[in-house]
Design a protein around this motif. Structure first.
Motif, short mmCIF file in Angstrom:
data_model
loop_
_atom_site.label_atom_id
_atom_site.label_comp_id
_atom_site.label_asym_id
_atom_site.label_seq_id
_atom_site.Cartn_x
_atom_site.Cartn_y
_atom_site.Cartn_z
N PRO A 173 10.14 2.75 -5.13
CA PRO A 173 8.82 2.84 -5.77
C PRO A 173 8.57 4.13 -6.55
CG PRO A 173 8.61 1.90 -3.58
CD PRO A 173 10.02 2.40 -3.69
N PRO A 174 8.82 5.33 -5.97
CA PRO A 174 8.59 6.53 -6.79
C PRO A 174 9.55 6.62 -7.97
CG PRO A 174 9.64 7.11 -4.71
CD PRO A 174 9.22 5.69 -4.59
N LEU A 175 10.77 6.12 -7.80
CA LEU A 175 11.71 6.14 -8.92
C LEU A 175 11.23 5.22 -10.03
CD1 LEU A 175 14.31 7.25 -10.01
CD2 LEU A 175 15.56 5.45 -8.81
N ALA A 176 10.66 4.04 -9.66
CA ALA A 176 10.11 3.14 -10.66
C ALA A 176 8.97 3.80 -11.41
CB ALA A 176 9.63 1.84 -10.00
N GLY A 177 8.12 4.54 -10.67
CA GLY A 177 7.03 5.26 -11.32
C GLY A 177 7.54 6.36 -12.23
N ALA A 178 8.54 7.10 -11.76
CA ALA A 178 9.09 8.20 -12.56
C ALA A 178 9.73 7.70 -13.84
CB ALA A 178 10.11 8.98 -11.73
N LEU A 179 10.28 6.49 -13.79
CA LEU A 179 10.94 5.92 -14.97
C LEU A 179 9.95 5.22 -15.90
CD1 LEU A 179 14.14 4.48 -13.25
CD2 LEU A 179 13.95 6.55 -14.64
N GLY A 180 8.67 5.24 -15.55
CA GLY A 180 7.66 4.69 -16.44
C GLY A 180 7.51 3.19 -16.40
N MET A 181 7.90 2.54 -15.31
CA MET A 181 7.75 1.09 -15.20
C MET A 181 6.27 0.72 -15.25
SD MET A 181 9.20 -1.43 -12.20
CE MET A 181 10.88 -0.89 -12.53
N LYS A 182 5.93 -0.37 -15.95
CA LYS A 182 4.55 -0.79 -16.07
C LYS A 182 3.98 -1.18 -14.70
CE LYS A 182 4.91 -2.56 -20.81
NZ LYS A 182 4.77 -3.74 -21.68
N PRO A 183 2.72 -0.82 -14.43
CA PRO A 183 2.13 -1.15 -13.12
C PRO A 183 2.16 -2.63 -12.80
CG PRO A 183 0.78 0.46 -14.26
CD PRO A 183 1.82 0.01 -15.25
N SER A 184 1.89 -3.47 -13.79
CA SER A 184 1.87 -4.92 -13.54
C SER A 184 3.25 -5.42 -13.14
CB SER A 184 1.39 -5.66 -14.79
OG SER A 184 2.22 -5.36 -15.91
N ALA A 185 4.28 -4.94 -13.83
CA ALA A 185 5.65 -5.35 -13.50
C ALA A 185 6.04 -4.83 -12.13
CB ALA A 185 6.62 -4.84 -14.56
N LEU A 203 0.83 -1.21 0.00
CA LEU A 203 0.00 0.00 0.00
C LEU A 203 0.86 1.26 0.00
CD1 LEU A 203 -2.81 1.24 0.14
CD2 LEU A 203 -2.69 1.07 2.64
N GLY A 204 1.86 1.28 0.87
CA GLY A 204 2.76 2.44 0.92
C GLY A 204 3.55 2.60 -0.36
N ASP A 205 4.05 1.49 -0.88
CA ASP A 205 4.83 1.56 -2.12
C ASP A 205 3.97 1.99 -3.30
OD1 ASP A 205 7.02 0.70 -0.73
OD2 ASP A 205 6.86 -1.40 -1.34
N ALA A 206 2.73 1.51 -3.35
CA ALA A 206 1.84 1.88 -4.45
C ALA A 206 1.57 3.38 -4.46
CB ALA A 206 0.53 1.10 -4.35
N ALA A 207 1.42 3.95 -3.26
CA ALA A 207 1.18 5.39 -3.18
C ALA A 207 2.34 6.18 -3.77
CB ALA A 207 0.95 5.80 -1.72
N TRP A 208 3.57 5.78 -3.45
CA TRP A 208 4.73 6.49 -3.99
C TRP A 208 4.94 6.18 -5.47
CZ3 TRP A 208 6.30 10.62 -2.02
CH2 TRP A 208 6.35 10.81 -0.65
N TYR A 209 4.60 4.96 -5.89
CA TYR A 209 4.70 4.63 -7.32
C TYR A 209 3.77 5.52 -8.14
CZ TYR A 209 3.94 2.10 -11.68
OH TYR A 209 3.79 1.77 -13.01
#
Length: 312
Positions: free
Chosen positions: A119-131, A59-65
């Motif tokens: 997690p936020p870095l993965a989101g910033a880099l455009g990593m797919k949500p499923s991955a 839950l916490g990681d998803a918020a930052w992602y």
């Protein structure tokens, strides 16, 4: 304390793990180990504790992602403001992603600082949500499972500590509070030490623009990581792209007696400062970081151009 953990242990576990993953300086591993100490007497409790810890972490990681996906690399600035992790962890996280790719999410929770920043870095880099969910959940399971296993292996020692604390009564709560305060204080001092290293004189974006407009003999160096430049492939006009880790290999290409302006895309310009310090050590005394980096430059609306390939 034993009764408190028995009644509210899972709720407390959820709250602490979630708080840690959201960036608060609260260590969750000791509480997960306490849960592990109960597994010998109640195996089902171990399963529930694992599920709760993984759910809170996810839950916490998803918020930052999501924040990283919506706001890009800039969200790391906010994270560094509310966290006691030194800002250098951002650059370390980028380097780890460069080295290990998506597998970074599996090992992130075992690396201090990287756990919250990944997690936020993965989101910033455009990593797919499923991955992201797959690999991040795998990492959470390994992390929580390892802590529970340690608690199970050292259950006797943990029970002895709990018994001693129970005998101490109210003094036990005071001891825990003091230890937590010391931990937070140490992290705060460590952060202050890191920030003191960033007191180099910075150049304002408007001053650099004036230099470029006048045609001054100034060299601009972009030290962003390859991952960040792929996500945002623009640069200040004429800038040389040399990643921080490769500065030493390219010092011979930089002028020794002319202004050098270094920029990055990280909180408090930490990578630019580190690069400038390396240049100073090599005798390039005119190297100075750009205040605000590429983000400050873009926010001011100044011109940019496409990023060329990294020099070889």
């Amino acid at each position: 304390m034993t009764e408190l953990l028995a009644q509210y242990g899972l709720w407390l576990l959820f709250a602490v793990v979630l708080a840690e993953q959201l960036g608060l300086p609260i260590p969750a591993v000791p509480l997960v180990m306490l849960a592990g100490a109960r597994v010998a007497d109640d195996p089902l409790y171990g399963v529930l504790a694992l599920a709760v810890a993984v759910a809170a972490s996810a839950l916490g990681d998803a918020a930052w992602y999501v924040a990283g996906r919506l706001h890009g690399h800039r969200v790391l600035r906010l994270l560094c403001r509310i966290s006691l992790s030194p800002d250098t962890c951002v650059r370390q996280s980028e380097s780890t992603f460069t080295r290990y790719g998506i597998a970074t999410l599996v090992i992130a929770k075992f690396v201090p600082g990287l756990s919250t920043l990944a997690p936020p870095l993965a989101g910033a880099l455009g990593m797919k949500p499923s991955a992201f969910m797959l690999f991040n959940t795998a990492g959470a399971v390994l992390w929580a499972g390892a802590a529970l296993l340690l608690g199970l292996l050292f259950a006797a020692q943990i029970d002895a500590v709990l018994d001693a604390l129970a005998e101490m009564g109210i003094y036990a709560a005071a001891l825990v509070a003091v230890l937590l305060a010391l931990y937070i204080g140490w992290r705060w001092l460590d952060r202050r030490r890191a920030l003191r290293q960033l007191q180099s004189e910075r150049v304002a974006p408007e001053d650099l623009l004036a230099m470029l407009d006048r045609g001054d003999a100034v060299t601009v160096v972009d030290v962003r990581s390859g991952l960040i430049t792929e996500a945002e492939p623009v640069r200040i006009p004429g800038a040389l792209h040399i990643e921080l880790e490769q500065i030493g290999e390219h010092l011979h290409r930089l002028p020794r007696d002319l202004p050098l302006i270094v920029y990055c895309a990280c909180p408090n310009d930490v990578s630019a400062v580190r690069a400038a310090l390396k240049m100073h050590a090599a005798g390039l005394k005119h190297a100075r970081p750009l205040r605000g980096g590429i983000d400050g430059w873009l926010a001011a609306g100044y011109r940019v151009e496409g990023l060329e390939a990294r020099p070889s």
